[in-house]
Motif scaffolding. Structure first.
Motif, PDB file in Angstrom:
ATOM      1  N   GLY A 160     -12.390  16.712   0.399  1.00  0.00           N
ATOM      2  CA  GLY A 160     -13.351  15.581   0.478  1.00  0.00           C
ATOM      3  C   GLY A 160     -13.647  15.020   1.799  1.00  0.00           C
ATOM      4  O   GLY A 160     -13.111  15.499   2.823  1.00  0.00           O
ATOM      5  N   ASP A 161     -14.170  13.566   1.777  1.00  0.00           N
ATOM      6  CA  ASP A 161     -14.542  13.005   3.128  1.00  0.00           C
ATOM      7  C   ASP A 161     -13.190  12.632   4.026  1.00  0.00           C
ATOM      8  O   ASP A 161     -13.447  12.697   5.154  1.00  0.00           O
ATOM      9  N   HIS A 162     -12.281  12.397   3.399  1.00  0.00           N
ATOM     10  CA  HIS A 162     -11.037  12.130   4.221  1.00  0.00           C
ATOM     11  C   HIS A 162     -10.189  13.238   4.430  1.00  0.00           C
ATOM     12  O   HIS A 162      -9.042  13.012   4.744  1.00  0.00           O
ATOM     13  N   ALA A 163     -10.346  14.447   4.263  1.00  0.00           N
ATOM     14  CA  ALA A 163      -9.586  15.615   4.175  1.00  0.00           C
ATOM     15  C   ALA A 163      -9.009  15.824   5.606  1.00  0.00           C
ATOM     16  O   ALA A 163      -9.605  15.579   6.630  1.00  0.00           O
ATOM     17  N   GLY A 164      -7.535  16.097   5.668  1.00  0.00           N
ATOM     18  CA  GLY A 164      -7.063  16.237   6.816  1.00  0.00           C
ATOM     19  C   GLY A 164      -6.605  15.017   7.531  1.00  0.00           C
ATOM     20  O   GLY A 164      -5.867  14.866   8.592  1.00  0.00           O
ATOM     21  N   ASN A 165      -6.513  13.660   6.999  1.00  0.00           N
ATOM     22  CA  ASN A 165      -6.325  12.535   7.249  1.00  0.00           C
ATOM     23  C   ASN A 165      -5.067  11.969   6.557  1.00  0.00           C
ATOM     24  O   ASN A 165      -5.092  12.374   5.343  1.00  0.00           O
ATOM     25  N   MET A 166      -4.426  10.969   6.895  1.00  0.00           N
ATOM     26  CA  MET A 166      -3.493  10.269   6.205  1.00  0.00           C
ATOM     27  C   MET A 166      -4.262   8.824   5.908  1.00  0.00           C
ATOM     28  O   MET A 166      -5.055   8.404   6.829  1.00  0.00           O
ATOM     29  N   VAL A 167      -3.988   8.522   4.708  1.00  0.00           N
ATOM     30  CA  VAL A 167      -4.895   7.359   4.210  1.00  0.00           C
ATOM     31  C   VAL A 167      -3.952   6.306   3.658  1.00  0.00           C
ATOM     32  O   VAL A 167      -2.862   6.744   3.042  1.00  0.00           O
TER      33      VAL A 167
ATOM     34  N   PHE B 189      -5.293   5.826   7.800  1.00  0.00           N
ATOM     35  CA  PHE B 189      -3.955   5.292   8.129  1.00  0.00           C
ATOM     36  C   PHE B 189      -4.150   5.203   9.759  1.00  0.00           C
ATOM     37  O   PHE B 189      -4.264   6.535  10.291  1.00  0.00           O
ATOM     38  N   ARG B 190      -3.717   4.245  10.536  1.00  0.00           N
ATOM     39  CA  ARG B 190      -3.877   4.329  11.889  1.00  0.00           C
ATOM     40  C   ARG B 190      -2.520   4.807  12.451  1.00  0.00           C
ATOM     41  O   ARG B 190      -1.396   4.568  12.287  1.00  0.00           O
TER      42      ARG B 190
ATOM     43  N   ASP C 281       0.593  -1.218  -0.056  1.00  0.00           N
ATOM     44  CA  ASP C 281      -0.092   0.032   0.054  1.00  0.00           C
ATOM     45  C   ASP C 281       0.742   0.924  -0.041  1.00  0.00           C
ATOM     46  O   ASP C 281       2.070   1.052   0.285  1.00  0.00           O
ATOM     47  N   PHE C 282       0.210   2.275  -0.291  1.00  0.00           N
ATOM     48  CA  PHE C 282       1.132   3.697  -0.078  1.00  0.00           C
ATOM     49  C   PHE C 282       0.207   4.524   0.692  1.00  0.00           C
ATOM     50  O   PHE C 282      -1.018   4.692   0.601  1.00  0.00           O
ATOM     51  N   ILE C 283       0.767   5.214   1.534  1.00  0.00           N
ATOM     52  CA  ILE C 283       0.202   6.300   2.629  1.00  0.00           C
ATOM     53  C   ILE C 283       0.079   7.531   2.106  1.00  0.00           C
ATOM     54  O   ILE C 283       1.308   8.175   1.576  1.00  0.00           O
ATOM     55  N   GLU C 284      -0.895   8.364   2.019  1.00  0.00           N
ATOM     56  CA  GLU C 284      -0.736   9.879   1.379  1.00  0.00           C
ATOM     57  C   GLU C 284      -1.852  10.733   2.442  1.00  0.00           C
ATOM     58  O   GLU C 284      -2.874  10.271   2.852  1.00  0.00           O
TER      59      GLU C 284
END
Length: 189
Positions: free
Chosen positions: A90-97, A188-189, A82-85
């Motif tokens: 959008g719905d995930h704004a402000g998060n690392m996913v 991302f945890r 996987d890759f983390i960005e």
């Protein structure tokens, strides 16, 4: 094709300046070797450059001194689950996913590598960068502006073998071979 991988890298988060397993072609055999993530150009006087070198933008590979020699001479493929960005909108704004394939089938990212030699000790450090380009449609839809440039296995093998060619031809190959894998997303945890 033969590949070796150390168990030390299984389920390890790879971030800039840490070691990761990278595929390279040596004597017509594909080997997996550990390299430092964030390319240090052979010409650098220091073991860590003052600018980010973990991603290499496809658009400027033939224009920047850092990438020109590796583009022609030193190709690698970076296997990843996987890759983390960061997400900007959008719905995930402000998060690392984490972006990954269904059932974590794995991804093969095109990359460049180089060797830096410590002028005092003679120690050689191999390092790499992942080639990036415009975001994959799913990544853009989720709110990030770049993606690693992924390849199918056959194209990854071709990329490893295609050194010493014209810079524009190499960039054209990557654009034409770019894989658009099915992706899923989770925070991302």
């Amino acid at each position: 094709n033969n590949a070796r991988i150390s168990e030390d890298y299984t389920d390890k988060l790879i971030v800039p300046y840490t070691y990761a397993p990278v595929l390279v072609a040596k004597d017509d055999v594909i080997e997996m070797v550990p390299m430092k993530f964030s390319l240090v150009p052979s010409w650098s006087p220091e073991p860590k450059v003052k600018f980010a070198t973990h991603n290499a933008r496809l658009e400027s590979l033939d224009q920047k001194k850092t990438w020109k020699n590796p583009l022609v001479r030193r190709h690698c493929v970076v296997p990843m689950t996987d890759f983390i960005e960061p997400i900007y909108e959008g719905d995930h704004a402000g998060n690392m996913v984490s972006f990954h394939t269904p059932e974590n089938q794995g991804l093969l990212a095109a990359g460049l590598w180089d060797e830096w030699t410590n002028r005092k000790t003679g120690e050689v450090t191999a390092s790499f960068a992942i080639i990036t380009h415009d975001p994959l449609p799913f990544v853009e839809e989720k709110g990030h502006d770049r993606s690693p440039l992924f390849l199918q296995q056959e194209d990854a093998e071709t990329w490893l073998a295609n050194t010493g060619e014209d810079e524009q031809e190499l960039k054209r190959f990557l654009l034409e071979a770019r894989d658009v894998p099915e992706l899923e997303i989770e925070n991302f945890r």
